[in-house]
Design a protein around this motif. Structure first.
Motif, PDB file in Angstrom:
ATOM      1  N   ALA A 132       0.862  -1.390  -0.187  1.00 42.11           N
ATOM      2  CA  ALA A 132       0.068  -0.061  -0.008  1.00 42.11           C
ATOM      3  C   ALA A 132       0.996   1.069  -0.051  1.00 42.11           C
ATOM      4  N   LEU A 133       1.704   1.293   0.839  1.00 43.87           N
ATOM      5  CA  LEU A 133       2.795   2.519   0.952  1.00 43.87           C
ATOM      6  C   LEU A 133       3.497   2.563  -0.517  1.00 43.87           C
ATOM      7  N   LEU A 134       4.092   1.418  -0.989  1.00 45.93           N
ATOM      8  CA  LEU A 134       4.863   1.670  -2.390  1.00 45.93           C
ATOM      9  C   LEU A 134       3.907   1.795  -3.513  1.00 45.93           C
ATOM     10  N   ALA A 135       2.653   1.294  -3.358  1.00 51.34           N
ATOM     11  CA  ALA A 135       1.761   1.714  -4.509  1.00 51.34           C
ATOM     12  C   ALA A 135       1.693   3.325  -4.548  1.00 51.34           C
ATOM     13  N   GLY A 136       1.308   3.866  -3.348  1.00 49.30           N
ATOM     14  CA  GLY A 136       1.157   5.280  -3.318  1.00 49.30           C
ATOM     15  C   GLY A 136       2.375   6.186  -3.609  1.00 49.30           C
ATOM     16  N   LYS A 137       3.679   5.663  -3.408  1.00 43.99           N
ATOM     17  CA  LYS A 137       4.808   6.299  -3.627  1.00 43.99           C
ATOM     18  C   LYS A 137       5.589   5.991  -5.043  1.00 43.99           C
ATOM     19  N   VAL A 138       5.504   4.913  -5.687  1.00 44.58           N
ATOM     20  CA  VAL A 138       6.234   4.408  -6.579  1.00 44.58           C
ATOM     21  C   VAL A 138       5.494   4.470  -7.828  1.00 44.58           C
ATOM     22  N   ASP A 139       6.117   4.935  -8.805  1.00 47.02           N
ATOM     23  CA  ASP A 139       5.449   5.058 -10.051  1.00 47.02           C
ATOM     24  C   ASP A 139       5.686   3.895 -10.829  1.00 47.02           C
ATOM     25  N   GLY A 144       9.092  -0.687 -13.536  1.00 45.59           N
ATOM     26  CA  GLY A 144       9.674  -1.389 -14.500  1.00 45.59           C
ATOM     27  C   GLY A 144      11.347  -1.243 -14.413  1.00 45.59           C
ATOM     28  N   ASP A 145      11.801  -0.302 -14.213  1.00 44.14           N
ATOM     29  CA  ASP A 145      13.132  -0.251 -14.034  1.00 44.14           C
ATOM     30  C   ASP A 145      13.521  -1.106 -12.999  1.00 44.14           C
ATOM     31  N   PHE A 147      12.448  -3.922 -11.900  1.00 42.58           N
ATOM     32  CA  PHE A 147      12.191  -5.053 -12.292  1.00 42.58           C
ATOM     33  C   PHE A 147      13.210  -5.464 -13.247  1.00 42.58           C
ATOM     34  N   LYS A 148      13.508  -4.483 -14.149  1.00 38.07           N
ATOM     35  CA  LYS A 148      14.660  -4.968 -15.059  1.00 38.07           C
ATOM     36  C   LYS A 148      15.974  -5.286 -14.423  1.00 38.07           C
ATOM     37  N   ALA A 149      16.300  -4.155 -13.634  1.00 40.09           N
ATOM     38  CA  ALA A 149      17.530  -4.288 -12.810  1.00 40.09           C
ATOM     39  C   ALA A 149      17.526  -5.555 -12.160  1.00 40.09           C
ATOM     40  N   SER A 150      16.491  -5.971 -11.447  1.00 43.44           N
ATOM     41  CA  SER A 150      16.652  -7.314 -10.590  1.00 43.44           C
ATOM     42  C   SER A 150      16.649  -8.438 -11.528  1.00 43.44           C
ATOM     43  N   LEU A 151      16.100  -8.497 -12.854  1.00 48.81           N
ATOM     44  CA  LEU A 151      16.053  -9.648 -13.766  1.00 48.81           C
ATOM     45  C   LEU A 151      17.484  -9.650 -14.105  1.00 48.81           C
ATOM     46  N   GLN A 152      18.154  -8.501 -14.484  1.00 52.42           N
ATOM     47  CA  GLN A 152      19.543  -8.749 -15.121  1.00 52.42           C
ATOM     48  C   GLN A 152      20.534  -8.986 -13.906  1.00 52.42           C
ATOM     49  N   GLU A 153      20.397  -8.595 -12.907  1.00 56.85           N
ATOM     50  CA  GLU A 153      21.254  -9.161 -11.518  1.00 56.85           C
ATOM     51  C   GLU A 153      21.239 -10.522 -11.486  1.00 56.85           C
ATOM     52  N   VAL A 154      19.824 -11.110 -11.483  1.00 59.17           N
ATOM     53  CA  VAL A 154      19.501 -12.497 -11.390  1.00 59.17           C
ATOM     54  C   VAL A 154      20.209 -13.474 -12.476  1.00 59.17           C
TER      55      VAL A 154
END
Length: 159
Positions: A132-139, A144-145, A147-154
């Protein structure tokens, strides 16, 4: 002739008839037979008394043996009863120990289940609150960025 003379003559005739018929021998023989019969009866009574004393001693010995055997039986029964009581107490103690251990295990499991449930609920609440907090603060672009950075790290760690 006076009466004393005739009494003496009668006495002499009587004594002559008594000795002629051997009355003293018959009386002596009768007395001897009676004395022998009395002696035999006394001997029989003595023998019977000895037999009765032997029987009495034997019965007293048997009575003592029976009393001793009864005392031994009572003692054996007491020992057996004590063993049964001790065994019952041990079984009862073992049963109580097992039941206590089982109850403690159930209590421990219930405690762990309760702690896990509380943790799970706390994690669910924390995740929901964070979302709920992140949904309100994160765009969405930042999402997407990330997610992409985490995917590349994995991917880089897998290679």
């Amino acid at each position: 002739m006076d009466a004393t003379f005739w009494a003496t003559v009668a006495l002499v005739i009587f004594l002559a008839v008594v000795f002629y018929l051997k009355v003293p021998g018959v009386i002596g023989k009768s007395l001897d037979e009676r004395a022998k019969r009395i002696s035999d009866e006394l001997e029989e009574a003595r023998r019977l008394r000895e037999e009765s004393q032997q029987l009495l001693a034997e019965f007293q010995r048997k009575r003592k043996e029976a009393e001793k055997e009864a005392a031994e039986i009572v003692e054996a029964a007491k020992r057996e009863a004590e063993l049964l009581v001790a065994e019952a107490q041990k079984k009862t103690e073992d049963y109580v120990t097992r039941r206590t251990a089982l109850a403690e295990q159930k209590i421990g499991q219930a405690e762990r289940d309760a702690v896990n449930e509380v943790r799970s609920s706390a994690v669910d609440l924390a995740v929901e609150a964070a979302r709920a907090l992140l949904a309100g603060k994160v765009d969405t672009k930042a999402d997407g960025d990330i997610f992409k950075a985490s995917l590349q790290e994995v991917k880089s760690k897998l290679n």
